[in-house]
Design an enzyme around this catalytic site. Structure first.
Site, PDB file in Angstrom:
ATOM      1  N   GLU A  66     -42.285 -14.444  12.383  1.00  0.00           N
ATOM      2  CA  GLU A  66     -41.764 -13.974  13.574  1.00  0.00           C
ATOM      3  C   GLU A  66     -40.414 -13.494  13.351  1.00  0.00           C
ATOM      4  O   GLU A  66     -39.234 -14.168  13.217  1.00  0.00           O
ATOM      5  CB  GLU A  66     -41.541 -15.369  14.349  1.00  0.00           C
ATOM      6  CG  GLU A  66     -42.712 -16.061  14.688  1.00  0.00           C
ATOM      7  CD  GLU A  66     -42.751 -17.049  16.056  1.00  0.00           C
ATOM      8  OE1 GLU A  66     -43.474 -16.848  16.966  1.00  0.00           O
ATOM      9  OE2 GLU A  66     -41.805 -17.928  16.062  1.00  0.00           O
ATOM     10  N   GLY A  75     -39.440 -12.743  22.368  1.00  0.00           N
ATOM     11  CA  GLY A  75     -39.140 -12.854  23.851  1.00  0.00           C
ATOM     12  C   GLY A  75     -38.324 -11.321  24.441  1.00  0.00           C
ATOM     13  O   GLY A  75     -37.638 -11.287  25.342  1.00  0.00           O
ATOM     14  N   SER A  89     -43.449 -11.199  21.007  1.00  0.00           N
ATOM     15  CA  SER A  89     -43.915 -10.331  21.876  1.00  0.00           C
ATOM     16  C   SER A  89     -45.494 -10.138  21.822  1.00  0.00           C
ATOM     17  O   SER A  89     -45.979  -8.758  22.175  1.00  0.00           O
ATOM     18  CB  SER A  89     -43.112  -8.874  22.205  1.00  0.00           C
ATOM     19  OG  SER A  89     -41.673  -9.467  22.570  1.00  0.00           O
ATOM     20  N   ASN A 127     -46.877 -21.457  22.172  1.00  0.00           N
ATOM     21  CA  ASN A 127     -45.750 -21.964  22.183  1.00  0.00           C
ATOM     22  C   ASN A 127     -45.207 -22.062  23.413  1.00  0.00           C
ATOM     23  O   ASN A 127     -44.533 -21.033  23.679  1.00  0.00           O
ATOM     24  CB  ASN A 127     -44.825 -21.608  21.160  1.00  0.00           C
ATOM     25  CG  ASN A 127     -43.522 -22.059  21.074  1.00  0.00           C
ATOM     26  OD1 ASN A 127     -43.212 -23.065  21.667  1.00  0.00           O
ATOM     27  ND2 ASN A 127     -42.416 -21.302  20.248  1.00  0.00           N
ATOM     28  N   GLU A 152     -35.887 -20.546  17.417  1.00  0.00           N
ATOM     29  CA  GLU A 152     -34.898 -21.301  18.170  1.00  0.00           C
ATOM     30  C   GLU A 152     -34.299 -22.558  17.763  1.00  0.00           C
ATOM     31  O   GLU A 152     -33.038 -23.063  18.317  1.00  0.00           O
ATOM     32  CB  GLU A 152     -35.441 -21.169  19.620  1.00  0.00           C
ATOM     33  CG  GLU A 152     -35.518 -19.951  20.418  1.00  0.00           C
ATOM     34  CD  GLU A 152     -36.806 -19.751  21.178  1.00  0.00           C
ATOM     35  OE1 GLU A 152     -37.502 -20.737  21.576  1.00  0.00           O
ATOM     36  OE2 GLU A 152     -37.346 -18.594  21.402  1.00  0.00           O
ATOM     37  N   HIS A 185     -39.069 -23.210  14.217  1.00  0.00           N
ATOM     38  CA  HIS A 185     -38.926 -21.941  14.944  1.00  0.00           C
ATOM     39  C   HIS A 185     -37.582 -21.501  15.006  1.00  0.00           C
ATOM     40  O   HIS A 185     -36.469 -22.270  14.934  1.00  0.00           O
ATOM     41  CB  HIS A 185     -39.291 -22.462  16.490  1.00  0.00           C
ATOM     42  CG  HIS A 185     -39.665 -21.162  17.461  1.00  0.00           C
ATOM     43  ND1 HIS A 185     -38.599 -20.709  18.129  1.00  0.00           N
ATOM     44  CD2 HIS A 185     -40.729 -20.740  17.537  1.00  0.00           C
ATOM     45  CE1 HIS A 185     -39.160 -19.595  18.477  1.00  0.00           C
ATOM     46  NE2 HIS A 185     -40.307 -19.641  18.555  1.00  0.00           N
ATOM     47  N   LYS A 209     -42.518 -23.487  24.648  1.00  0.00           N
ATOM     48  CA  LYS A 209     -41.007 -23.657  24.700  1.00  0.00           C
ATOM     49  C   LYS A 209     -40.746 -24.881  25.766  1.00  0.00           C
ATOM     50  O   LYS A 209     -41.526 -25.670  26.008  1.00  0.00           O
ATOM     51  CB  LYS A 209     -40.182 -22.716  24.922  1.00  0.00           C
ATOM     52  CG  LYS A 209     -40.808 -21.310  23.811  1.00  0.00           C
ATOM     53  CD  LYS A 209     -39.954 -20.014  23.869  1.00  0.00           C
ATOM     54  CE  LYS A 209     -40.545 -19.350  22.848  1.00  0.00           C
ATOM     55  NZ  LYS A 209     -39.893 -18.107  22.331  1.00  0.00           N
TER      56      LYS A 209
HETATM   57  P1  PGA Z   1     -42.715 -14.275  22.499  1.00  0.00           P
HETATM   58  O1  PGA Z   1     -42.132 -15.576  21.856  1.00  0.00           O
HETATM   59  O2  PGA Z   1     -44.183 -14.402  22.356  1.00  0.00           O
HETATM   60  O3  PGA Z   1     -42.252 -14.690  24.106  1.00  0.00           O
HETATM   61  O4  PGA Z   1     -41.981 -13.236  21.883  1.00  0.00           O
HETATM   62  C1  PGA Z   1     -42.903 -16.096  20.604  1.00  0.00           C
HETATM   63  C2  PGA Z   1     -42.317 -17.393  20.060  1.00  0.00           C
HETATM   64  O5  PGA Z   1     -41.275 -17.392  20.192  1.00  0.00           O
HETATM   65  O6  PGA Z   1     -43.023 -18.032  19.205  1.00  0.00           O
END
Ligand code: PGA
Length: 262
Positions: A169, A175, A215, A9, A99, A97, A11
């Site tokens: 997640e 992140g 992560s 992903n 976000e 997601h 983003k």
């Molecule tokens: P990350 O993000 O691997 O940077 O933790 C995962 C995601 O948002 O799908």
């Protein structure tokens, strides 16, 4: 047979040029790797160019979008329709997601409409669920995840559900560098599998691929993927560099112990 699925992903990162260079490099690094499905999810602007480059490379990597709207067309300024994603070669679409939920107010009801629309257009939804830190700390993780899964998948047939990808997640792991332990991730992924059995029956639930995200990096991939109900990863930060994303893909191969996994 659950073929593990690793999805990147991206983003709001990468211009068209950067995206094309990335997939060219990635294709070179994972050429010959089999037994895992690889998906890249660039921003909308890079989807067409990425799909064209991927088909030129012939490495079996496919593309997906990070969001879409549920209507076929209309006066919805700034939105993208499912058919538009199909036209630019998308096979997958990430829906719900955290976000999107947090910054753009997406609800389970909206995610549900999107899931139905995606399936109607032959796009495979990657449905994201996961609890926030305060929810985990107050012991409500399973209730939160149950609400999200039931809400997002309402009204689907068992046959439709079987083709889905669900990504667990935990929001506190996205992140932050703070990965859920393999045991904690398996606990929730296993809970989701049981929920899917209740909703859609054993056969359909056994076919759904349930990813872990938050992560994920090359160094923790094998341990996560060795869990029986972790069938892949949704990768943010570590998916933006070809070497680390390729490391995740190669470490995912053969690490699985899930029943019937390739
Ligand atoms: P990350 O993000 O691997 O940077 O933790 C995962 C995601 O948002 O799908």
């Amino acid at each position: 047979m659950r073929v593990p699925i690793i999805a990147g992903n991206w983003k709001m990162y990468k211009t068209v040029g950067e995206a094309v260079n990335f997939v060219r490099e990635l294709a070179g690094r994972v050429a010959g790797v089999s037994g895992v499905e690889t998906v890249v999810c660039p921003p909308f602007t890079a989807l067409a160019a990425v799909a064209a480059e991927l088909s030129k490379q012939g490495a079996g990597i496919v593309s997906g979008a990070q969001n879409m709207y549920w209507e076929n067309e209309g006066a919805y300024t700034g939105e993208i329709a499912p058919g538009m994603l199909k036209e630019v070669g998308c096979r997958y679409v990430i829906l719900g997601h955290s976000e999107r939920r947090r910054y753009f107010g997406e609800t389970d009801a909206a995610v549900n409409k999107k899931v139905h629309a995606a399936l109607a257009h032959d796009l495979i939804p990657i449905v994201c669920v996961g609890e926030r830190l305060e929810e985990r700390e107050s012991g409500t993780t399973e209730d939160v995840v149950r609400g999200q899964v039931e809400g997002a998948l309402a009204g689907l047939t068992a046959r439709q559900a079987a083709g889905l990808v669900v990504a667990y997640e935990p929001v506190w792991a996205i992140g932050t560098g703070r990965t859920a332990s393999a045991t904690d991730a398996q606990q929730v992924n296993g809970f989701i599998r049981k929920l899917l059995v209740d909703l859609f029956g054993e056969t359909a639930a056994g076919a759904v691929r349930i990813q872990y995200g938050g992560s994920v990096k090359p160094g923790n991939t094998a341990e996560l993927m060795a869990q029986p109900d972790i069938d892949g990863a949704l990768v943010g930060g570590a998916g933006l560099k070809a070497d680390s994303f390729a490391g995740i893909i190669t470490n995912a191969v053969g690490a699985g112990s899930g029943v019937g996994r390739l």
